[in-house]
Structures are given as structure tokens and as C-alpha cells.
Design a protein around this motif. Structure first.
Motif, PDB file in Angstrom:
ATOM      1  N   ASP A  13      -4.046   7.479  -1.454  1.00 46.96           N
ATOM      2  CA  ASP A  13      -4.631   6.575  -0.661  1.00 46.96           C
ATOM      3  C   ASP A  13      -5.896   6.055  -1.205  1.00 46.96           C
ATOM      4  O   ASP A  13      -6.220   4.836  -1.225  1.00 46.96           O
ATOM      5  CB  ASP A  13      -4.685   7.076   0.847  1.00 46.96           C
ATOM      6  CG  ASP A  13      -5.046   6.245   1.801  1.00 46.96           C
ATOM      7  OD1 ASP A  13      -4.635   5.081   2.374  1.00 46.96           O
ATOM      8  OD2 ASP A  13      -6.508   6.454   2.337  1.00 46.96           O
ATOM      9  N   TYR A  14      -6.713   6.950  -1.498  1.00 47.72           N
ATOM     10  CA  TYR A  14      -8.257   6.569  -1.779  1.00 47.72           C
ATOM     11  C   TYR A  14      -7.691   5.958  -3.085  1.00 47.72           C
ATOM     12  O   TYR A  14      -8.390   4.518  -3.392  1.00 47.72           O
ATOM     13  CB  TYR A  14      -8.969   7.943  -2.209  1.00 47.72           C
ATOM     14  CG  TYR A  14     -10.204   7.656  -3.003  1.00 47.72           C
ATOM     15  CD1 TYR A  14     -11.262   6.804  -2.380  1.00 47.72           C
ATOM     16  CD2 TYR A  14     -10.370   7.922  -4.336  1.00 47.72           C
ATOM     17  CE1 TYR A  14     -12.382   6.597  -3.265  1.00 47.72           C
ATOM     18  CE2 TYR A  14     -11.460   7.948  -5.211  1.00 47.72           C
ATOM     19  CZ  TYR A  14     -12.280   6.961  -4.432  1.00 47.72           C
ATOM     20  OH  TYR A  14     -13.476   6.730  -5.488  1.00 47.72           O
ATOM     21  N   HIS A  24       0.750  -1.107   0.169  1.00 45.64           N
ATOM     22  CA  HIS A  24      -0.173  -0.143  -0.024  1.00 45.64           C
ATOM     23  C   HIS A  24       0.968   1.375   0.088  1.00 45.64           C
ATOM     24  O   HIS A  24       0.714   2.317  -0.627  1.00 45.64           O
ATOM     25  CB  HIS A  24      -1.166  -0.227   1.319  1.00 45.64           C
ATOM     26  CG  HIS A  24      -1.852   1.101   1.113  1.00 45.64           C
ATOM     27  ND1 HIS A  24      -2.926   1.287   0.525  1.00 45.64           N
ATOM     28  CD2 HIS A  24      -1.731   2.406   2.047  1.00 45.64           C
ATOM     29  CE1 HIS A  24      -3.590   2.167   0.852  1.00 45.64           C
ATOM     30  NE2 HIS A  24      -2.966   2.988   1.594  1.00 45.64           N
ATOM     31  N   GLY A  40      -5.503   5.868   6.596  1.00 46.84           N
ATOM     32  CA  GLY A  40      -6.373   6.553   6.046  1.00 46.84           C
ATOM     33  C   GLY A  40      -7.389   7.575   6.682  1.00 46.84           C
ATOM     34  O   GLY A  40      -7.266   7.128   8.151  1.00 46.84           O
ATOM     35  N   PRO A  41      -8.354   8.125   6.216  1.00 46.58           N
ATOM     36  CA  PRO A  41      -9.107   8.952   7.082  1.00 46.58           C
ATOM     37  C   PRO A  41     -10.100   8.064   7.836  1.00 46.58           C
ATOM     38  O   PRO A  41     -10.422   6.873   7.445  1.00 46.58           O
ATOM     39  CB  PRO A  41     -10.082   9.686   6.114  1.00 46.58           C
ATOM     40  CG  PRO A  41      -9.872   9.125   4.712  1.00 46.58           C
ATOM     41  CD  PRO A  41      -8.541   8.343   4.819  1.00 46.58           C
ATOM     42  N   ALA A  56     -12.763  -1.670   2.152  1.00 44.16           N
ATOM     43  CA  ALA A  56     -11.114  -1.231   2.309  1.00 44.16           C
ATOM     44  C   ALA A  56     -10.891  -0.460   3.306  1.00 44.16           C
ATOM     45  O   ALA A  56     -10.068  -0.484   3.863  1.00 44.16           O
ATOM     46  CB  ALA A  56     -11.243  -0.423   0.859  1.00 44.16           C
ATOM     47  N   TYR A  57     -11.775   0.645   3.618  1.00 50.11           N
ATOM     48  CA  TYR A  57     -11.464   1.564   4.945  1.00 50.11           C
ATOM     49  C   TYR A  57     -11.888   0.958   6.314  1.00 50.11           C
ATOM     50  O   TYR A  57     -11.236   1.220   7.317  1.00 50.11           O
ATOM     51  CB  TYR A  57     -12.182   2.910   4.571  1.00 50.11           C
ATOM     52  CG  TYR A  57     -11.336   3.881   3.818  1.00 50.11           C
ATOM     53  CD1 TYR A  57     -10.239   4.596   4.130  1.00 50.11           C
ATOM     54  CD2 TYR A  57     -11.799   3.663   2.390  1.00 50.11           C
ATOM     55  CE1 TYR A  57      -9.544   5.434   3.231  1.00 50.11           C
ATOM     56  CE2 TYR A  57     -11.442   4.564   1.267  1.00 50.11           C
ATOM     57  CZ  TYR A  57     -10.054   5.397   1.824  1.00 50.11           C
ATOM     58  OH  TYR A  57      -9.572   5.878   0.820  1.00 50.11           O
ATOM     59  N   PHE A  64     -15.537  13.117   2.467  1.00 45.52           N
ATOM     60  CA  PHE A  64     -14.958  11.835   1.856  1.00 45.52           C
ATOM     61  C   PHE A  64     -15.844  11.721   0.255  1.00 45.52           C
ATOM     62  O   PHE A  64     -15.352  11.750  -0.855  1.00 45.52           O
ATOM     63  CB  PHE A  64     -14.663  10.628   2.492  1.00 45.52           C
ATOM     64  CG  PHE A  64     -14.122   9.506   1.651  1.00 45.52           C
ATOM     65  CD1 PHE A  64     -12.788   9.547   1.633  1.00 45.52           C
ATOM     66  CD2 PHE A  64     -14.850   8.708   1.007  1.00 45.52           C
ATOM     67  CE1 PHE A  64     -12.205   8.512   0.944  1.00 45.52           C
ATOM     68  CE2 PHE A  64     -14.277   7.593   0.168  1.00 45.52           C
ATOM     69  CZ  PHE A  64     -13.044   7.430   0.202  1.00 45.52           C
ATOM     70  N   PHE A  96     -14.475  12.849  -3.503  1.00 48.69           N
ATOM     71  CA  PHE A  96     -14.283  11.786  -4.346  1.00 48.69           C
ATOM     72  C   PHE A  96     -15.394  11.156  -5.168  1.00 48.69           C
ATOM     73  O   PHE A  96     -14.854  10.638  -6.387  1.00 48.69           O
ATOM     74  CB  PHE A  96     -13.252  10.587  -3.729  1.00 48.69           C
ATOM     75  CG  PHE A  96     -12.180  11.023  -2.913  1.00 48.69           C
ATOM     76  CD1 PHE A  96     -11.143  11.396  -3.792  1.00 48.69           C
ATOM     77  CD2 PHE A  96     -11.931  10.775  -1.608  1.00 48.69           C
ATOM     78  CE1 PHE A  96      -9.983  11.864  -3.167  1.00 48.69           C
ATOM     79  CE2 PHE A  96     -10.569  11.152  -1.090  1.00 48.69           C
ATOM     80  CZ  PHE A  96      -9.839  11.764  -1.835  1.00 48.69           C
ATOM     81  N   LEU A 152      -4.909   1.539   8.123  1.00 44.38           N
ATOM     82  CA  LEU A 152      -3.760   1.944   7.990  1.00 44.38           C
ATOM     83  C   LEU A 152      -3.727   3.585   8.360  1.00 44.38           C
ATOM     84  O   LEU A 152      -4.136   3.675   9.346  1.00 44.38           O
ATOM     85  CB  LEU A 152      -3.559   1.721   6.288  1.00 44.38           C
ATOM     86  CG  LEU A 152      -3.498   0.278   5.722  1.00 44.38           C
ATOM     87  CD1 LEU A 152      -3.632   0.345   4.267  1.00 44.38           C
ATOM     88  CD2 LEU A 152      -2.194  -0.242   6.152  1.00 44.38           C
ATOM     89  N   ARG A 167      -6.508   2.320  -2.588  1.00 49.39           N
ATOM     90  CA  ARG A 167      -7.457   1.082  -2.148  1.00 49.39           C
ATOM     91  C   ARG A 167      -8.543   0.983  -3.158  1.00 49.39           C
ATOM     92  O   ARG A 167      -9.025  -0.165  -3.227  1.00 49.39           O
ATOM     93  CB  ARG A 167      -8.330   1.992  -0.757  1.00 49.39           C
ATOM     94  CG  ARG A 167      -7.466   2.261   0.280  1.00 49.39           C
ATOM     95  CD  ARG A 167      -8.058   3.128   1.262  1.00 49.39           C
ATOM     96  NE  ARG A 167      -7.390   3.405   2.398  1.00 49.39           N
ATOM     97  CZ  ARG A 167      -7.331   2.720   3.771  1.00 49.39           C
ATOM     98  NH1 ARG A 167      -8.061   1.766   3.816  1.00 49.39           N
ATOM     99  NH2 ARG A 167      -6.409   3.195   4.663  1.00 49.39           N
ATOM    100  N   THR A 196      -3.844  12.035   0.763  1.00 44.22           N
ATOM    101  CA  THR A 196      -5.220  11.485   1.005  1.00 44.22           C
ATOM    102  C   THR A 196      -6.085  10.728  -0.436  1.00 44.22           C
ATOM    103  O   THR A 196      -6.372   9.836  -0.558  1.00 44.22           O
ATOM    104  CB  THR A 196      -6.443  12.454   1.424  1.00 44.22           C
ATOM    105  OG1 THR A 196      -5.777  13.139   2.410  1.00 44.22           O
ATOM    106  CG2 THR A 196      -7.674  11.742   1.988  1.00 44.22           C
ATOM    107  N   ALA A 197      -5.856  11.685  -1.622  1.00 43.29           N
ATOM    108  CA  ALA A 197      -6.282  11.272  -3.016  1.00 43.29           C
ATOM    109  C   ALA A 197      -5.320  10.024  -3.163  1.00 43.29           C
ATOM    110  O   ALA A 197      -6.255   8.731  -3.771  1.00 43.29           O
ATOM    111  CB  ALA A 197      -5.814  12.287  -3.879  1.00 43.29           C
TER     112      ALA A 197
END
Lengths: 189, 261
Positions: A151-152, A124, B199-200, B191-192, B211, B215, B197, A155, A148-149
Motif C-alpha cells: 500500500d505504501y 490502487h 491504509g493506516p 496521499a494518505y 510508519f 518506511f 482507502l 501510494r 501495508t508495505a
């Protein structure tokens, strides 16, 4: 990660051959040493953690190969959209066609996925760094935080690599629509 | 009867019950499941979950479950043929159906698309993070959970989430986009939820709303003309939930046909 050479590479190759033949759970340190034509003592010199360390490094090594091939496949494409589209199609196909992966997934999913999940944080991080670098070369929408982008995107990419769900990722047009509607619309101008 | 069970079972006339077999378990496919609190199935599955949360899959025995449920071993076997593994899958499937029932009612209450996506995402991630038995298994026996959330193994979950949430999304989106985004919710939630990890924290509703707005909303074109057919779609939403698992079970395994219409 530098490419292992000599005895180390021979042992990793031998471990792959053993997993192929006997499965993950049944592969022992002796099997790997015999397959590589090396002594147990030599295996311990390179892998002080013994059998478990060889197996886990073998999986990390194979995962590394996979992403290296993926990187080469998209290297010449002009922008992040094209790279993601091609990466989804190529990666999906490579996973479906990876015989050893499919074999361990159907015969020893529990053992294999536990091992594979150990590599998740590393993979990752590497993929996030790669994507963040690509994003720095794009025109981003106002207020987008690159990390953050990335990371998105990482995933979401892993999720679709794992399973295409109701999409048809053998079709480049579908991959294009997917990237345009879910990966990049909020990130890239 | 607890409130959380009622949200799941908006049973159409005829009192249809969801049918197990989501994960194509041969022993379970076609077994109907009574989600009513206090029913025999409910007691056995609740007991199964309690044992799993305490001892994990390896150490839990049918005897433990029978004792916890206050019934005999024979009753456990008769109610859920297939032994321990089938019982674990049934318990997992019921938890999924209950959680989806709650997500579906949140989706039904949402007034705007933004609200629906943010609320459902936060609730889904929060459920994954706070479910005690799931957390215990992820920590002590990850190999038990991973096959259902990795590679093609996640397809049944993606399918059932799509079936339940897409009709709610059709209030705001055309049919294709609704199915796409329902699946997106399942993917992003998993995933989140499973891999925090760095992440948010999407279990936090404010973060989840930000979010979603960042996105995914920019890629969606709400269609006002779909609003007209919204009520039709909603009627089919609860139906999808009831039939979600039997849609996935092989047709030949309809051991217990749904009641006459």
C-alpha cells in the motif's frame, strides 16, 4: 479485466476519438455512436448507463492500457528495486508524452480528474496486489507486513508518477537513488 | 490576535507579509496578505471560507461574502481583485499557509528526527482530514480540489512545503536529504490524507511514528556535523515561510514590493 472486443471496443475507441476532438464535457452519446458507426440503441445495449458509462469505462480502459504497458516494460527485470526504478522512469515519460492526457489536463482538469478519481480504488487495488506479489519473492526486513508495505509503495509510486517534484525522473540514476532512499530501505533487506 | 496566526507570521524586521500567487493566479500574484486576525483581508477570507463550507463554489456569490464579512461588494473587489475565483484561491492559499505555519512550529519544537517526521506527518494528515471546508469541497465538488493535488498541479504545494520544512530537517540531515524528505512528507501526507482507502490512519500520532520508523528512517543517515549549522538554517526557515509564495510568483508581478530593509 478482459480486453473488450467487437462493438464494445469500437465504442470505447470512438469515445476516445470524440474526447480528443471535442473534449470531455461536449462529447455526447450521439457523437460516440456516429463515430463508431453504430446506432444509439446499440450503444445502450452495451452501456445501459448511456453516455456517462461510456466515458467512465473509456477512461478506465485507457488507464488499464497504461498499466499494462508499464507491466510489460518491467516484466523481465530481476527484482522489485529494478522494476520500481524502471517503472518510475518509463511511467513518468509515458505520462508527459501522453498527448490526450495532457490535453484534457490543461483544458478540462475538473471534469477529467473527477472521472479519473473514480478509477482510483480499482487501480490502487490492482497495483497493490501486483506489488504484494513481488514482495513475497523478496527477503523482507523483520516485522514487515506485506499488504501495508505494498500500500505504501503504491501510494508513493502514484505520487511520483503524477509529478516528479524536485526529482529528475528522466535520469535513471535519480530513480535509483529515490527507490533506495524512499521506497525500499525499510522493506527489503 | 490569535495564537494560530502568530505561529505563521514570525515576521522579520520590516514586517514582511506573505505574498499570494502560489497557484500562479494572474490576478492575485503579488498581492500581499495580512494574516492578522480581524484585518480586512482576514475578515473577507474568513467569510469566503464560511460561505464555501456552506454552499460550495458554484452557489457562493460575492454578495454572500460581503454580507458575511460585514463590508460592501466594492470593498471585496478592491481588496481582492479578480472576482470570485481569485477570492477562492486566496482563501485556499491562506489556509495552506496557516497550516504550514503550524507544521513549521511543530518541526521547530521536535528534538529528534523521528519525532519531527512523525509529529509533522500526523498533524498534516489530520489537518487534511479534519478541515471542514476542504472536506465539504472534496465531497460535493471534488473537481475544485483535485487539480491542485494531482499530476503537475501538486507542484506548487510540494514546493512550498519543501521551502518551509527543509530548513528544519537540515538540523538532522544534509541539505539534499532534507529537501528530499520535506517533499516526501508533503507527498505522503497528501496521499494518505486525501485517499484513506484501506491504509493506516496516519492522523494518529502513534501510527505515524511507527510508519516513519518503518518506511523512511532506515533510508536516512543523520549527519551530526550538520548540527553545528542548525541555528543558521532555522533562521532561514521562518524567512522561507514568509517568502514562500512570492518565490513561486513570477518576479515581474511584484506589484507590492516588500518593505525596505
Amino acid at each position: 479485466m478482459s480486453e473488450p472486443t467487437g462493438a464494445r471496443a469500437r465504442l470505447l475507441d470512438a469515445a476516445l476519438a470524440c474526447i480528443d476532438r471535442w473534449g470531455l464535457a461536449k462529447t455526447s452519446l450521439e457523437d460516440i455512436a456516429n463515430e463508431a458507426g453504430l446506432s444509439r440503441a446499440t450503444v445502450y445495449r452495451y452501456f445501459p448507463g448511456g453516455r456517462d458509462q461510456v466515458i467512465s469505462e473509456t477512461i478506465t480502459w485507457e488507464v488499464g492500457h497504461f498499466f499494462a504497458r508499464l507491466g510489460e516494460e518491467v516484466a523481465d527485470l530481476p527484482d522489485i528495486a529494478a522494476k520500481l526504478e524502471r517503472g518510475l522512469v518509463f511511467g513518468h515519460q509515458a505520462i508527459v508524452e501522453h498527448r490526450l492526457l495532457q490535453q484534457v489536463l490543461s483544458t478540462e482538469p475538473e471534469e477529467f480528474l473527477e472521472e479519473l478519481s473514480e478509477t482510483t480504488p480499482l487501480v490502487h487495488a490492482v497495483v497493490c496486489a501486483y506489488l504484494a506479489d513481488l514482495l513475497r519473492h523478496e527477503r523482507l526486513r523483520t516485522g514487515i507486513d506485506v499488504d501495508t508495505a505494498a500500500d505504501y509503495l503504491a501510494r508513493l509510486f502514484f505520487s511520483y508518477l503524477g509529478s516528479q517534484g524536485h526529482w529528475d525522473l528522466t535520469n535513471p540514476d535519480e530513480a535509483k537513488r529515490l527507490v533506495a532512499t524512499q521506497f525500499l530501505p525499510g522493506i527489503v533487506v | 490576535m490569535g495564537e494560530r496566526h502568530e505561529t505563521l507570521a514570525p515576521a522579520p524586521a520590516g514586517g514582511r507579509r506573505p505574498r499570494l500567487g502560489l497557484w500562479r493566479d494572474r490576478e492575485l500574484a503579488g498581492t500581499t496578505i495580512d494574516l492578522t486576525e480581524g484585518s480586512l483581508q482576514d475578515r473577507i477570507l474568513t467569510a469566503t471560507l464560511r460561505c464555501l463550507g456552506r454552499w460550495g463554489t458554484v452557489k457562493t456569490t460575492i454578495d454572500d461574502i460581503a454580507r458575511e464579512a460585514g463590508c460592501s461588494r466594492a470593498t471585496v473587489y478592491r481588496t481582492f481583485p479578480g472576482g470570485k475565483d481569485a477570492l477562492f484561491l486566496a482563501a485556499g492559499e491562506r489556509e495552506l499557509l496557516l497550516a504550514l505555519g503550524e507544521l513549521a512550529s511543530l518541526a521547530a519544537e521536535a528534538v529528534t528526527l523521528d519525532e519531527l517526521l512523525g509529529t509533522v506527518l500526523a498533524a498534516g494528515v489530520s489537518t487534511i482530514r479534519t478541515h471542514k471546508v476542504l472536506a465539504y469541497l472534496c465531497e460535493h465538488e471534488p473537481g475544485v480540489i483535485l487539480p491542485y493535488v494531482s499530476f503537475d498541479g501538486m507542484d506548487p504545494v510540494l514546493g512550498v512545503v519543501r521551502g518551509v520544512l527543509a530548513p528544519h530537517l537540515e538540523r538532522f540531515l544534509d541539505r539534499t536529504a532534507a529537501a528530499d524528505i520535506a517533499e516526501w512528507l508533503a507527498r505522503v501526507g497528501m496521499a494518505y490524507g486525501f485517499d484513506p482507502l484501506d491504509g493506516p490512519d496516519l492522523a494518529d500520532p502513534d501510527e505515524a511514528h511507527r510508519f516513519v520508523a518503518t518506511f523512511v528512517l532506515p533510508g536516512l543517515e543523520p549527519c551530526s556535523d550538520t548540527l553545528a549549522s542548525a541555528s543558521d538554517n532555522l533562521a532561514s526557515a521562518s524567512d522561507n515561510l514568509a517568502s514562500a509564495s512570492d518565490n513561486l510568483a513570477p518576479a515581474s508581478n511584484n506589484l507590492a514590493p516588500a518593505s525596505n530593509n
